[in-house]
Design a protein around this motif. Sequence first.
Motif, PDB file in Angstrom:
ATOM      1  N   ASP A  41      -6.040 -16.472 -10.919  1.00  0.00           N
ATOM      2  CA  ASP A  41      -5.007 -16.997 -10.374  1.00  0.00           C
ATOM      3  C   ASP A  41      -4.946 -17.336  -8.874  1.00  0.00           C
ATOM      4  OD1 ASP A  41      -2.247 -17.940 -10.378  1.00  0.00           O
ATOM      5  OD2 ASP A  41      -1.302 -16.259 -11.196  1.00  0.00           O
ATOM      6  N   GLY A  66      -4.339 -19.112 -14.811  1.00  0.00           N
ATOM      7  CA  GLY A  66      -3.251 -18.094 -15.487  1.00  0.00           C
ATOM      8  C   GLY A  66      -1.944 -18.608 -15.224  1.00  0.00           C
ATOM      9  N   TRP A 107       5.096 -25.317 -23.636  1.00  0.00           N
ATOM     10  CA  TRP A 107       5.116 -23.843 -23.954  1.00  0.00           C
ATOM     11  C   TRP A 107       6.744 -23.681 -23.530  1.00  0.00           C
ATOM     12  CZ3 TRP A 107       3.409 -19.572 -20.167  1.00  0.00           C
ATOM     13  CH2 TRP A 107       3.809 -18.258 -20.889  1.00  0.00           C
ATOM     14  N   ASN A 151       1.248 -24.097 -26.717  1.00  0.00           N
ATOM     15  CA  ASN A 151       1.104 -22.750 -26.867  1.00  0.00           C
ATOM     16  C   ASN A 151       2.400 -21.928 -27.335  1.00  0.00           C
ATOM     17  OD1 ASN A 151      -0.123 -20.340 -25.935  1.00  0.00           O
ATOM     18  ND2 ASN A 151       0.872 -20.214 -23.974  1.00  0.00           N
ATOM     19  N   GLU A 152       2.175 -21.060 -28.261  1.00  0.00           N
ATOM     20  CA  GLU A 152       2.998 -20.200 -29.002  1.00  0.00           C
ATOM     21  C   GLU A 152       4.338 -20.894 -29.446  1.00  0.00           C
ATOM     22  OE1 GLU A 152       3.946 -17.417 -25.723  1.00  0.00           O
ATOM     23  OE2 GLU A 152       1.792 -16.748 -25.534  1.00  0.00           O
ATOM     24  N   TRP A 299      -8.466 -12.403 -20.081  1.00  0.00           N
ATOM     25  CA  TRP A 299      -7.207 -12.744 -19.333  1.00  0.00           C
ATOM     26  C   TRP A 299      -7.393 -12.053 -17.748  1.00  0.00           C
ATOM     27  CZ3 TRP A 299      -5.456 -17.041 -20.031  1.00  0.00           C
ATOM     28  CH2 TRP A 299      -4.264 -17.667 -19.654  1.00  0.00           C
TER      29      TRP A 299
HETATM   30  O1  LIG Z   1       0.869 -14.103 -14.421  1.00  0.00           O
HETATM   31  C1  LIG Z   1       1.111 -13.932 -15.732  1.00  0.00           C
HETATM   32  C2  LIG Z   1       0.462 -14.717 -16.563  1.00  0.00           C
HETATM   33  O2  LIG Z   1      -0.695 -14.260 -16.683  1.00  0.00           O
HETATM   34  C3  LIG Z   1       0.978 -14.823 -17.870  1.00  0.00           C
HETATM   35  O3  LIG Z   1       0.028 -15.571 -18.803  1.00  0.00           O
HETATM   36  C4  LIG Z   1       0.384 -15.775 -20.276  1.00  0.00           C
HETATM   37  C5  LIG Z   1       0.032 -14.477 -20.943  1.00  0.00           C
HETATM   38  O4  LIG Z   1      -0.123 -14.478 -22.133  1.00  0.00           O
HETATM   39  C6  LIG Z   1       0.411 -15.480 -23.106  1.00  0.00           C
HETATM   40  O5  LIG Z   1       1.627 -15.401 -23.190  1.00  0.00           O
HETATM   41  C7  LIG Z   1       2.141 -14.134 -23.708  1.00  0.00           C
HETATM   42  C8  LIG Z   1       1.107 -13.437 -24.777  1.00  0.00           C
HETATM   43  O6  LIG Z   1       1.605 -12.254 -25.175  1.00  0.00           O
HETATM   44  C9  LIG Z   1       3.122 -12.219 -25.469  1.00  0.00           C
HETATM   45  O7  LIG Z   1       3.331 -10.683 -25.719  1.00  0.00           O
HETATM   46  C10 LIG Z   1       2.954 -10.267 -27.237  1.00  0.00           C
HETATM   47  C11 LIG Z   1       3.863  -9.843 -28.167  1.00  0.00           C
HETATM   48  O8  LIG Z   1       3.331  -9.288 -29.310  1.00  0.00           O
HETATM   49  C12 LIG Z   1       2.414  -8.169 -29.044  1.00  0.00           C
HETATM   50  O9  LIG Z   1       1.939  -7.836 -30.357  1.00  0.00           O
HETATM   51  C13 LIG Z   1       0.864  -8.726 -28.139  1.00  0.00           C
HETATM   52  O10 LIG Z   1       0.164  -7.828 -28.183  1.00  0.00           O
HETATM   53  C14 LIG Z   1       1.818  -9.284 -26.970  1.00  0.00           C
HETATM   54  O11 LIG Z   1       0.660  -9.903 -26.271  1.00  0.00           O
HETATM   55  C15 LIG Z   1       4.055 -12.597 -24.524  1.00  0.00           C
HETATM   56  O12 LIG Z   1       5.285 -12.252 -24.818  1.00  0.00           O
HETATM   57  C16 LIG Z   1       3.492 -13.748 -23.904  1.00  0.00           C
HETATM   58  O13 LIG Z   1       4.041 -14.297 -22.871  1.00  0.00           O
HETATM   59  C17 LIG Z   1       0.301 -16.861 -22.082  1.00  0.00           C
HETATM   60  O14 LIG Z   1      -0.352 -17.771 -23.022  1.00  0.00           O
HETATM   61  C18 LIG Z   1      -0.358 -16.767 -21.007  1.00  0.00           C
HETATM   62  O15 LIG Z   1      -0.028 -17.907 -20.107  1.00  0.00           O
HETATM   63  O16 LIG Z   1       2.131 -15.291 -17.977  1.00  0.00           O
HETATM   64  C19 LIG Z   1       3.041 -14.679 -17.009  1.00  0.00           C
HETATM   65  C20 LIG Z   1       2.545 -14.594 -15.573  1.00  0.00           C
HETATM   66  O17 LIG Z   1       3.479 -13.860 -15.042  1.00  0.00           O
END
Ligand SMILES: O[C@@H]1[C@@H](O)[C@H](O[C@@H]2CO[C@@H](O[C@@H]3CO[C@@H](O[C@@H]4CO[C@@H](O)[C@H](O)[C@H]4O)[C@H](O)[C@H]3O)[C@H](O)[C@H]2O)OC[C@H]1O
Length: 395
Positions: A41, A66, A107, A151-152, A299
């Motif tokens: 980042d 990121g 997203w 994404n997601e 990540w």
């Molecule tokens: O600076 C940060 C960025 O680094 C951040 O990037 C995102 C991080 O991951 C991706 O989105 C997240 C994926 O995980 C979800 O939570 C999950 C919930 O279920 C659990 O079982 C699992 O272990 C968890 O990981 C989050 O809710 C998602 O937001 C996404 O692709 C990246 O872009 O984004 C926020 C910035 O502040």
Amino acid sequence: MVHFSTVALALASVLPQLTQGAGLHTSAVAKGKLYFGSATDNPELTDAPYLTQLSNTDDFGQITPGNSQKWDATEPSQNTFSYTNGDVIADLAAKNGQKLRCHALVWHSQLPSWVSSGSWTNATLLAAMKNHITNVATHYKGKCYAWDVVNEALNEDGTYRDNVFYKHIGEAYLPIAFATAAAADPDVKLYYNDYNIESAGSKSSGAQRIVKLVQQYGAKIDGVGLQGHFIVGSTPSQSAQTTNLAAFTALGVDVAYTELDIRMTLPSTTALLTQQSTDYKNTVAACMANTKCVGITIWDYTDKYSWVPSTFSGQGDACPWDKNLVKKPAYAGILAALGGTSSTTTTLVTSTTTAGSGATSVPLYGQCGGSGWTGGTTCASGTCKHINDWYSQCM
Ligand SMILES: O[C@@H]1[C@@H](O)[C@H](O[C@@H]2CO[C@@H](O[C@@H]3CO[C@@H](O[C@@H]4CO[C@@H](O)[C@H](O)[C@H]4O)[C@H](O)[C@H]3O)[C@H](O)[C@H]2O)OC[C@H]1O
């Protein structure tokens, strides 16, 4: 006082030596993968030691921004595009000769409010989404190895997430997003990316349904990104991951681990760090076992800049390097799965000088690269006068 004679002999001593192995990316490529990489980042790039390691292509042959290519960063107000931060990371990748995974075009999160809270009709949101994808993908045309196009899009049960795009466009927003990205940059690989799709289950099946939907629509989809945000001790087994990857690749797409990190409840313990190493190893091994698993991205590589503590209260230490940029056991776990070795016991070439009544062994200067302590004079960041310098700089 000791007087050394002028006679120096290069002898193999009995001192143990830690031999420098190939790094993560080098090892991955040697085994047929395209890359091992890390997210990064913009704010972190002012940290010189951090940047040096991020730019070390022995470990990282790929980087992902990121945050700086997300919708809120690239189109903060409608039809006004901003690429300053994204370009910094794209330029860094180009300068280092690293692949760029571009993230993310569509997203539900990190959307500017004009998108998330806009008054949309089907037609107006479709136009806004296509305009966003076209502009951003055209700007980065030729610079990205892959785009996370969507994404997601899924809930945990595999149904569609009720995001603004689904609400106003329906499931057609997915294939339309892929078709629009393909039109803007025909050569880039196009990925669907999600979390909790790393083992068989409703959500993984939902992601497979999305692949088929895009294919049936006649649009290009090249791969599925499995984010891999795991928890130490709860990571799916290697065989569960291998089986799951095969279900995706049977559909004719590539797969990649795109956001791998394995967090723990703090404070860390030796047992947790050891389990974390095993967990990293199992995931990397699953990718290694599938020829269509093209690469692995962590990540961010250091706990210093991980997103985990700010998102998951009380958790952290999810990365293979600690806050001081020192490698953790996870590094060796990853490297082992990649078929590399981080250390081996061998002999150290020393110069032996005779000194008055006896002889003493002094290690020769050494250099990084090759197969270990090679007796040159240059390390990654300075001269190695002692094996400890070499070990800390080159390993
Ligand atoms: O600076 C940060 C960025 O680094 C951040 O990037 C995102 C991080 O991951 C991706 O989105 C997240 C994926 O995980 C979800 O939570 C999950 C919930 O279920 C659990 O079982 C699992 O272990 C968890 O990981 C989050 O809710 C998602 O937001 C996404 O692709 C990246 O872009 O984004 C926020 C910035 O502040």
